[in-house]
Scaffold this active site. Structure first.
Site, mmCIF file in Angstrom:
data_model
loop_
_atom_site.group_PDB
_atom_site.id
_atom_site.type_symbol
_atom_site.label_atom_id
_atom_site.label_comp_id
_atom_site.label_asym_id
_atom_site.label_seq_id
_atom_site.Cartn_x
_atom_site.Cartn_y
_atom_site.Cartn_z
ATOM 1 N N CYS A 112 -36.197 60.735 10.769
ATOM 2 C CA CYS A 112 -36.430 60.791 9.321
ATOM 3 C C CYS A 112 -35.435 61.688 8.597
ATOM 4 O O CYS A 112 -35.211 61.521 7.402
ATOM 5 C CB CYS A 112 -37.855 61.237 9.023
ATOM 6 N N HIS A 249 -37.529 63.193 1.401
ATOM 7 C CA HIS A 249 -38.009 62.193 2.353
ATOM 8 C C HIS A 249 -39.446 61.847 1.973
ATOM 9 O O HIS A 249 -40.244 62.731 1.670
ATOM 10 C CB HIS A 249 -37.955 62.764 3.773
ATOM 11 N N ASN A 279 -43.243 55.283 4.310
ATOM 12 C CA ASN A 279 -42.231 56.111 4.973
ATOM 13 C C ASN A 279 -41.201 55.189 5.633
ATOM 14 O O ASN A 279 -41.514 54.506 6.602
ATOM 15 C CB ASN A 279 -42.933 57.004 6.012
#
Ligand code: UT7
Length: 322
Positions: A112, A249, A279
């Protein structure tokens, strides 16, 4: 030399899966997902649509917005944890699909936080290695590594890609000058087991599925992100009071809000796309960036603070004068 983001682009697969479609299949509910994460829907890649396809589509849009021809790119860095194949890298597939004859192309694996890692590596290579124009891409098809029977993970992720075109130029080195002012990266492999994939080419010979102890990741995320945001601002000679926008993020709306609070930033200063995209791992920062550039929120002179945290753990931030 300083590198400047001169174009952004993104791509989301056509198929949208709302919570109402996914939740009943795993004994979850729209209410639970929205309340705990903010997520309302995610995009899922079609059969035969690969990470390199998403990456190439986002890259084409970034090149168009920058007014840069593909042939002028000498460096491609793709952040991804879901490459089409174990090798070659997605970056070389993107190079081929863009018709670029010769350049440097490689992938970065930092899950990520991959986009922050890729941006930092590209920034360094451009300032020291003579590259004039680069493509930095975050692209993922996490739908392929999800356990669709595990409600604690499968409702959280989606597919997508975001890209930026970087250009190196002479700068006076002031924090008021446009471009990437500072980046900071971290990793702590002691936490591998809190967020990982239970397979791989060198261990099981299978792709494996994502596993996460969400609550513990959450706790670390807020602490680590606030710390690296402060550290990055300090490296740029700035403070949180100078920040116009946080481009984070997009893992969980509650993480975004808690992190902003720690820096005394208003919720309105945080670019939020997690409701629509879920996500998307390495793609989420450039997807959010492109959304806020496209709708006119981000303007010349604004100070952006990009940040991400993910598997490894890895985390990082970048201060960017737009
Ligand atoms: O991108 C990389 C970084 N990743 C992250 O930053 C993710 C960080 N973690 C999170 O976002 C949150 O921890 C989650 C969204 C994953 C979970 O939220 P939470 O508030 O920490 O919930 P929890 O894990 O403590 O679970 C609470 C309850 C549990 O039931 P019991 O034990 O209280 O009876 C879970 O079994 O919610 C249950 N649960 C669900 N219920 C309905 C877990 N997932 C679901 C679900 N639907 N999808």
């Amino acid at each position: 030399m300083r590198t400047r983001i001169v174009g952004t682009g993104s791509y989301l697969p056509a198929r949208i899966v709302p919570n109402s479609e996914l939740a009943p299949t795993v004994d979850s509910s729209d209410e639970w997902i929205v309340e705990r994460t903010g997520i309302r829907q995610r995009h899922i890649a079609a059969d035969g649509e690969f990470t390199s396809d998403l990456a190439t589509a986002a890259a084409k849009r970034a090149l168009a917005s920058a007014g840069v021809a593909a042939g002028d790119i000498s460096l491609i860095v793709v952040a991804t944890a879901t490459p089409d194949q174990t090798f070659p890298s997605v970056a070389t597939v993107v190079q081929m699909k863009l018709g670029i004859i010769d350049c440097v192309a490689f992938d970065v694996a930092a899950v990520c936080s991959g986009f922050l890692y890729a941006l930092t590596v590209a920034d360094s290579l451009m300032r020291t290695g003579g590259h004039r124009r680069a493509l930095v891409i975050g692209a993922e098809t996490f739908s392929r590594i999800l356990d669709w029977e595990d409600r604690t993970t499968c409702v959280l992720f989606g597919d997508g890609a975001g890209a930026v075109v970087l250009e190196a130029e002479q700068s006076n080195g002031l924090s008021s000058d446009r471009g990437i002012l500072a980046t900071r990266l971290h990793a702590d492999g002691r936490y591998n087991e809190l967020l990982y994939v239970d397979g791989g080419p060198g261990s099981t010979g299978t792709t494996g599925k994502l596993r996460m102890k969400g609550k513990e990741v959450f706790r670390h995320a807020v602490t680590n992100l606030a710390a690296v945001m402060h550290e990055t601002l300090e490296a740029a000679g700035l403070t949180a009071a100078d920040v116009t926008w946080v481009v984070p993020h997009q893992a969980n709306l509650r993480i975004l809000e808690a992190t902003a609070r720690k820096l005394d930033l208003a919720p309105e200063q945080v670019i939020v796309t997690v409701q629509q995209h879920a996500n998307t791992s390495a793609a989420s920062v450039p997807l959010a960036l492109d959304a806020a550039v496209a709708d006119g929120r981000i303007k010349a002179g604004d100070l952006l603070l990009l940040e991400a945290m993910g598997g490894g753990f890895t985390w990082g931030a970048a201060a960017v004068r737009w």
